[in-house]
Design an enzyme around this catalytic site. Structure first.
Site, PDB file in Angstrom:
ATOM      1  N   ASP A 120       0.851  -1.193   0.000  1.00  0.00           N
ATOM      2  CA  ASP A 120       0.000   0.000   0.000  1.00  0.00           C
ATOM      3  C   ASP A 120       0.886   1.242   0.000  1.00  0.00           C
ATOM      4  O   ASP A 120       2.021   1.203   0.496  1.00  0.00           O
ATOM      5  CB  ASP A 120      -0.843   0.065   1.279  1.00  0.00           C
ATOM      6  CG  ASP A 120      -1.677  -1.176   1.486  1.00  0.00           C
ATOM      7  OD1 ASP A 120      -2.039  -1.805   0.486  1.00  0.00           O
ATOM      8  OD2 ASP A 120      -1.936  -1.494   2.664  1.00  0.00           O
TER       9      ASP A 120
HETATM   10  N1  URA Z   1      -0.820  -5.936   4.166  1.00  0.00           N
HETATM   11  C1  URA Z   1      -1.338  -4.685   4.154  1.00  0.00           C
HETATM   12  O1  URA Z   1      -2.327  -4.428   4.810  1.00  0.00           O
HETATM   13  N2  URA Z   1      -0.730  -3.765   3.401  1.00  0.00           N
HETATM   14  C2  URA Z   1       0.367  -3.984   2.690  1.00  0.00           C
HETATM   15  O2  URA Z   1       0.885  -3.082   2.040  1.00  0.00           O
HETATM   16  C3  URA Z   1       0.903  -5.288   2.701  1.00  0.00           C
HETATM   17  C4  URA Z   1       0.282  -6.250   3.448  1.00  0.00           C
END
Ligand code: URA
Length: 257
Positions: free
Chosen positions: A123
């Site tokens: 993310d």
């Molecule tokens: N889990 C998440 O919530 N976000 C990420 O970026 C990777 C794994």
């Protein structure tokens, strides 16, 4: 069908071989770190090396650009054009090649030639280890859930999860896309959850922590399979060594899951 010119091969699929071109397999193996040429010959003689799916015999020649070489069922990084970078992704940078909103991208943080793409996604607000490569085969194996490569995260969360919450994270929580697979979970500090998962669903760690009542404040990926890099500052990257690439490939298991 297999074997180099010395083995009397008539393998039409291997143009380099048929033309007597390419490089001797033991030389290629030795160059990428399987020990001396003699040690590489022994690997071939022991039947542990396959080329394009067939067991190789001594004398085999390969075209490292095109032939697929495996040792003990694990593809080896022989194609010279491939690059593999590990980046410590900073917060606020997106894991796509372009962003319609004009945010900075991970691709802009590494060399532009040859063109690489991120292996899976973090993310925008997640930090930590991200691989970028032009090696489509390895990228597929590292991201596809059927290969089950474990990724470890450190999640700073609101509050202190109880032993019961940690057990739920460990055993599986129900999200809107189903029950999560068993995870490895520990609590290194009162508001810090270390969690290792191998599914890679969208925003999975955040949603899991939400589901047990402890929203994530900060999320950092600390390990991808065997690769745990602690020296890179946010925004820094480095190339993986041949043995790191090999270990990542090995973590995905044999060629066919
Ligand atoms: N889990 C998440 O919530 N976000 C990420 O970026 C990777 C794994």
């Amino acid at each position: 069908m297999d074997g180099g010119p010395g083995a009397g091969s008539t393998d039409d699929a291997d143009a380099g071989d048929a033309a007597g071109g390419g490089e001797r397999l033991q030389k290629v193996l030795a160059r990428i770190g399987f020990g001396s040429r003699r040690a590489s010959e022994e690997l071939i003689e022991a039947g542990r090396v396959r080329v394009n799916g067939s067991t190789a015999v001594l004398g085999r020649r390969v075209d490292p650009e095109h032939d697929r070489v495996e040792v003990d069922g694990v593809p080896v990084g022989v194609r010279p054009g491939l690059v593999h970078y590990v980046l410590n992704k900073p917060r606020g940078v997106v894991s796509t090649s372009e962003d319609p909103q004009g945010r900075p991208t991970v691709v802009a943080l590494v060399p532009s030639e040859p063109r690489v793409f991120p292996v899976g996604r973090l993310d925008a607000d997640t930090e930590g280890l991200l691989l970028l490569t032009n090696d489509g085969e390895l990228a597929h194996r590292l991201t596809h859930p059927s290969f089950g490569v474990e990724k470890e995260y450190l999640a700073e969360v609101e509050g202190t999860p109880s032993p019961g919450s940690l057990r739920r994270l460990r055993e599986g929580v129900v999200l809107d896309d189903g029950l999560t697979a068993p995870a490895r979970v520990s609590l290194p500090a009162p508001n810090l959850v270390r969690i290792s998962i191998h599914e890679g669903r969208n925003r999975q760690v955040r949603r899991m922590c939400d589901a047990v009542g402890h929203p994530v404040v900060r999320l950092v990926r600390t390990r991808i399979g065997p690769l745990a890099e602690r020296e890179l500052r946010p925004g820094q990257w480095r190339s993986l060594s041949t043995s790191e690439v090999r270990d990542l490939g090995a973590a995905t298991g044999p060629a066919e899951p």
